[in-house]
Motif scaffolding. Sequence first.
Motif, PDB file in Angstrom:
ATOM      1  N   THR A 128      -5.369  -1.879  -1.065  1.00 40.73           N
ATOM      2  CA  THR A 128      -6.148  -2.830  -0.260  1.00 40.73           C
ATOM      3  C   THR A 128      -5.613  -2.942   1.164  1.00 40.73           C
ATOM      4  OG1 THR A 128      -4.801  -4.726  -1.015  1.00 40.73           O
ATOM      5  CG2 THR A 128      -6.753  -4.167  -2.317  1.00 40.73           C
ATOM      6  N   GLY A 129      -4.767  -1.994   1.581  1.00 39.22           N
ATOM      7  CA  GLY A 129      -4.290  -1.973   2.954  1.00 39.22           C
ATOM      8  C   GLY A 129      -3.201  -2.970   3.274  1.00 39.22           C
ATOM      9  N   LYS A 130      -2.507  -3.470   2.254  1.00 34.07           N
ATOM     10  CA  LYS A 130      -1.469  -4.471   2.504  1.00 34.07           C
ATOM     11  C   LYS A 130      -0.133  -3.864   2.928  1.00 34.07           C
ATOM     12  CE  LYS A 130      -3.536  -7.922  -0.540  1.00 34.07           C
ATOM     13  NZ  LYS A 130      -3.459  -8.629  -1.845  1.00 34.07           N
ATOM     14  N   GLY A 131      -0.045  -2.550   2.926  1.00 37.60           N
ATOM     15  CA  GLY A 131       1.152  -1.925   3.462  1.00 37.60           C
ATOM     16  C   GLY A 131       1.940  -1.120   2.450  1.00 37.60           C
ATOM     17  N   ALA A 132       3.142  -0.730   2.877  1.00 36.33           N
ATOM     18  CA  ALA A 132       3.981   0.146   2.064  1.00 36.33           C
ATOM     19  C   ALA A 132       4.467  -0.537   0.794  1.00 36.33           C
ATOM     20  CB  ALA A 132       5.172   0.632   2.885  1.00 36.33           C
ATOM     21  N   CYS A 133       4.657  -1.855   0.846  1.00 37.61           N
ATOM     22  CA  CYS A 133       5.088  -2.575  -0.364  1.00 37.61           C
ATOM     23  C   CYS A 133       4.036  -2.462  -1.461  1.00 37.61           C
ATOM     24  CB  CYS A 133       5.359  -4.048  -0.026  1.00 37.61           C
ATOM     25  SG  CYS A 133       6.771  -4.318   1.055  1.00 37.61           S
ATOM     26  N   GLU A 134       2.784  -2.648  -1.090  1.00 40.61           N
ATOM     27  CA  GLU A 134       1.709  -2.512  -2.071  1.00 40.61           C
ATOM     28  C   GLU A 134       1.612  -1.066  -2.551  1.00 40.61           C
ATOM     29  OE1 GLU A 134      -2.931  -3.860  -2.496  1.00 40.61           O
ATOM     30  OE2 GLU A 134      -2.387  -2.705  -0.722  1.00 40.61           O
ATOM     31  N   ALA A 135       1.735  -0.107  -1.622  1.00 43.00           N
ATOM     32  CA  ALA A 135       1.653   1.302  -2.000  1.00 43.00           C
ATOM     33  C   ALA A 135       2.756   1.685  -2.984  1.00 43.00           C
ATOM     34  CB  ALA A 135       1.730   2.182  -0.755  1.00 43.00           C
ATOM     35  N   ALA A 136       3.911   1.015  -2.880  1.00 41.07           N
ATOM     36  CA  ALA A 136       5.037   1.307  -3.772  1.00 41.07           C
ATOM     37  C   ALA A 136       4.924   0.585  -5.108  1.00 41.07           C
ATOM     38  CB  ALA A 136       6.350   0.919  -3.086  1.00 41.07           C
ATOM     39  N   GLY A 137       3.881  -0.236  -5.269  1.00 38.43           N
ATOM     40  CA  GLY A 137       3.690  -0.937  -6.530  1.00 38.43           C
ATOM     41  C   GLY A 137       4.463  -2.236  -6.647  1.00 38.43           C
ATOM     42  N   LEU A 138       5.010  -2.729  -5.530  1.00 45.73           N
ATOM     43  CA  LEU A 138       5.748  -3.993  -5.562  1.00 45.73           C
ATOM     44  C   LEU A 138       4.780  -5.168  -5.528  1.00 45.73           C
ATOM     45  CD1 LEU A 138       8.694  -3.201  -3.125  1.00 45.73           C
ATOM     46  CD2 LEU A 138       8.633  -3.007  -5.617  1.00 45.73           C
ATOM     47  N   GLN A 139       5.121  -6.211  -6.266  1.00 45.21           N
ATOM     48  CA  GLN A 139       4.295  -7.398  -6.339  1.00 45.21           C
ATOM     49  C   GLN A 139       4.674  -8.387  -5.239  1.00 45.21           C
ATOM     50  OE1 GLN A 139       1.686  -7.570  -8.538  1.00 45.21           O
ATOM     51  NE2 GLN A 139       2.343  -5.460  -8.958  1.00 45.21           N
ATOM     52  N   PRO A 140       3.725  -9.228  -4.781  1.00 45.15           N
ATOM     53  CA  PRO A 140       4.061 -10.249  -3.790  1.00 45.15           C
ATOM     54  C   PRO A 140       5.232 -11.105  -4.262  1.00 45.15           C
ATOM     55  CG  PRO A 140       1.685 -10.130  -4.077  1.00 45.15           C
ATOM     56  CD  PRO A 140       2.290  -9.255  -5.136  1.00 45.15           C
ATOM     57  N   GLY A 141       6.200 -11.300  -3.399  1.00 47.01           N
ATOM     58  CA  GLY A 141       7.377 -12.080  -3.744  1.00 47.01           C
ATOM     59  C   GLY A 141       8.577 -11.241  -4.114  1.00 47.01           C
ATOM     60  N   GLN A 142       8.352  -9.993  -4.520  1.00 41.81           N
ATOM     61  CA  GLN A 142       9.490  -9.121  -4.851  1.00 41.81           C
ATOM     62  C   GLN A 142      10.255  -8.707  -3.598  1.00 41.81           C
ATOM     63  OE1 GLN A 142       7.532  -6.071  -7.350  1.00 41.81           O
ATOM     64  NE2 GLN A 142       8.648  -6.921  -9.100  1.00 41.81           N
ATOM     65  N   VAL A 143       9.562  -8.647  -2.478  1.00 38.33           N
ATOM     66  CA  VAL A 143      10.209  -8.459  -1.179  1.00 38.33           C
ATOM     67  C   VAL A 143      10.226  -9.825  -0.499  1.00 38.33           C
ATOM     68  CG1 VAL A 143      10.065  -7.352   1.094  1.00 38.33           C
ATOM     69  CG2 VAL A 143       9.462  -6.069  -0.971  1.00 38.33           C
ATOM     70  N   GLU A 144      11.421 -10.323  -0.200  1.00 40.50           N
ATOM     71  CA  GLU A 144      11.552 -11.700   0.271  1.00 40.50           C
ATOM     72  C   GLU A 144      10.951 -11.933   1.654  1.00 40.50           C
ATOM     73  OE1 GLU A 144      14.641 -11.147  -2.864  1.00 40.50           O
ATOM     74  OE2 GLU A 144      13.937  -9.960  -1.146  1.00 40.50           O
ATOM     75  N   VAL A 145      11.089 -10.943   2.548  1.00 40.99           N
ATOM     76  CA  VAL A 145      10.619 -11.112   3.926  1.00 40.99           C
ATOM     77  C   VAL A 145       9.798  -9.889   4.328  1.00 40.99           C
ATOM     78  CG1 VAL A 145      11.282 -11.576   6.312  1.00 40.99           C
ATOM     79  CG2 VAL A 145      12.745 -12.385   4.445  1.00 40.99           C
ATOM     80  N   VAL A 146       8.538 -10.107   4.708  1.00 41.34           N
ATOM     81  CA  VAL A 146       7.663  -9.033   5.181  1.00 41.34           C
ATOM     82  C   VAL A 146       7.204  -9.381   6.587  1.00 41.34           C
ATOM     83  CG1 VAL A 146       5.532  -7.746   4.810  1.00 41.34           C
ATOM     84  CG2 VAL A 146       6.887  -8.496   2.837  1.00 41.34           C
ATOM     85  N   VAL A 147       7.392  -8.445   7.506  1.00 38.41           N
ATOM     86  CA  VAL A 147       7.085  -8.670   8.915  1.00 38.41           C
ATOM     87  C   VAL A 147       6.146  -7.574   9.391  1.00 38.41           C
ATOM     88  CG1 VAL A 147       8.066  -8.884  11.238  1.00 38.41           C
ATOM     89  CG2 VAL A 147       9.367  -9.686   9.258  1.00 38.41           C
ATOM     90  N   SER A 148       5.215  -7.927  10.284  1.00 42.31           N
ATOM     91  CA  SER A 148       4.318  -6.914  10.836  1.00 42.31           C
ATOM     92  C   SER A 148       3.824  -7.330  12.214  1.00 42.31           C
ATOM     93  CB  SER A 148       3.121  -6.682   9.912  1.00 42.31           C
ATOM     94  OG  SER A 148       2.236  -5.720  10.455  1.00 42.31           O
ATOM     95  N   SER A 149       3.430  -6.326  12.976  1.00 41.57           N
ATOM     96  CA  SER A 149       2.764  -6.556  14.253  1.00 41.57           C
ATOM     97  C   SER A 149       1.281  -6.805  14.014  1.00 41.57           C
ATOM     98  CB  SER A 149       2.941  -5.329  15.159  1.00 41.57           C
ATOM     99  OG  SER A 149       2.082  -5.385  16.277  1.00 41.57           O
ATOM    100  N   MET A 150       0.670  -7.583  14.902  1.00 41.89           N
ATOM    101  CA  MET A 150      -0.783  -7.743  14.873  1.00 41.89           C
ATOM    102  C   MET A 150      -1.437  -6.845  15.923  1.00 41.89           C
ATOM    103  SD  MET A 150      -1.429 -11.763  13.998  1.00 41.89           S
ATOM    104  CE  MET A 150      -0.906 -12.434  15.577  1.00 41.89           C
ATOM    105  N   GLY A 151      -0.636  -5.990  16.569  1.00 39.03           N
ATOM    106  CA  GLY A 151      -1.157  -5.103  17.596  1.00 39.03           C
ATOM    107  C   GLY A 151      -1.512  -3.729  17.083  1.00 39.03           C
ATOM    108  N   THR A 152      -1.322  -3.472  15.790  1.00 38.29           N
ATOM    109  CA  THR A 152      -1.666  -2.166  15.228  1.00 38.29           C
ATOM    110  C   THR A 152      -3.036  -2.254  14.548  1.00 38.29           C
ATOM    111  OG1 THR A 152      -0.252  -2.771  13.338  1.00 38.29           O
ATOM    112  CG2 THR A 152       0.695  -1.319  14.995  1.00 38.29           C
ATOM    113  N   SER A 153      -3.082  -2.420  13.241  1.00 44.87           N
ATOM    114  CA  SER A 153      -4.363  -2.408  12.531  1.00 44.87           C
ATOM    115  C   SER A 153      -5.238  -3.619  12.839  1.00 44.87           C
ATOM    116  CB  SER A 153      -4.122  -2.320  11.017  1.00 44.87           C
ATOM    117  OG  SER A 153      -3.564  -1.086  10.676  1.00 44.87           O
ATOM    118  N   LEU A 154      -4.632  -4.726  13.253  1.00 40.33           N
ATOM    119  CA  LEU A 154      -5.418  -5.919  13.535  1.00 40.33           C
ATOM    120  C   LEU A 154      -5.948  -5.950  14.970  1.00 40.33           C
ATOM    121  CD1 LEU A 154      -3.446  -8.721  11.639  1.00 40.33           C
ATOM    122  CD2 LEU A 154      -5.295  -7.245  10.835  1.00 40.33           C
ATOM    123  N   ALA A 155      -5.513  -4.998  15.794  1.00 50.71           N
ATOM    124  CA  ALA A 155      -6.035  -4.836  17.156  1.00 50.71           C
ATOM    125  C   ALA A 155      -5.977  -6.128  17.972  1.00 50.71           C
ATOM    126  CB  ALA A 155      -7.475  -4.307  17.107  1.00 50.71           C
TER     127      ALA A 155
END
Length: 334
Positions: A128-155
């Motif tokens: 669903t485009g949520k990033g590398a964590c989703e692609a790796a099969g990790l569930q929300p919360g298994q990675v404590e801190v997720v950071v991203s830019s809004m200047g890439t896919s969110l334009a």
Amino acid sequence: MGQEEGIIYSYDISTIASVIPAFASRQDTLVLDEGVSYPIQQGAKLSRARVHWFKHNDMQDLARLLQHIQQQEQRERAPVCRKMIVVEGVYANSGDVAPLQALYELKEAFKYRLCVEESQAFGVLGQTGKGACEAAGLQPGQVEVVVSSMGTSLASVGGFCVGHHEVCDHQRLCGQGYCFSASLPPYLAIAAHEALNILGTSRGQQLAAQVRSMAAALRKQLSDTPGLVIPGNSSSSSSSHSPVIHLQLSPELLSAAGSRKAADALLQAIADRLLDRHGLLVSVPRYSSLDGKLPPASIKFYVHVGLTGDKVSKVAVAIRESARHVLGPLLASV
């Protein structure tokens, strides 16, 4: 992202550089991949924490390092401190995808937090485009801190951090880029929100899948470019769908060039020919002298949704022609 809460920063580069010092100080421990980009390096520096480095995407080296730190703490009877592993979902300086499933297992085994910078992966990787964590099969919360830019896919502009309520709430008092900067203009926040809405639809997920497919196709077609190589490129590689592609001089040509300046000049000549002869604008990254580890010279590509199947072939042909024109004399001499 499926996380409990999020916080928005007004500048994307300052996001990760603020998040790290918010969760690490002088007595704490940070473990970083050697391939992380400058904002993460700067965040680690600002934290004043003890910083340890492991070889890029090398989980055996990371396991060895974590074991070494653990044994050293036991010998010195070190007091309990905060510990965090920081990586990028897709590395901006190489295009490699982090082995997040293995990273999760190691951080659980050695009781570390995991922080993943998803700027290059968000909106592309994962079902669903949520990033590398989703692609790796990790569930929300298994990675404590997720950071991203809004200047890439969110334009848009700015950055965000998501995680547990305490993770985000703590940054409202301790995130320097949050506390000591102006708020993000509302229209930019709304633009990012609308892009998120699109990404959440079947059409948005179809576009993300198209980018992954075109990235894999372009990597495959560029694999036989004369004198140039894509680091870590193979059809079975976890990085095959990465939207960031770096073309580097082959080891033989790099040796023949003799210096970093000469290698940059060769790659810039290819980039200039691509623009003048084929109308393709690509970049040869320039890195700060403050970078702790200077990435290899390369031509950098971002695969986007406008790159359709027929355009991929044209781009690959143009790159091969430009590389052959510029590197041909050097190739003949090695």
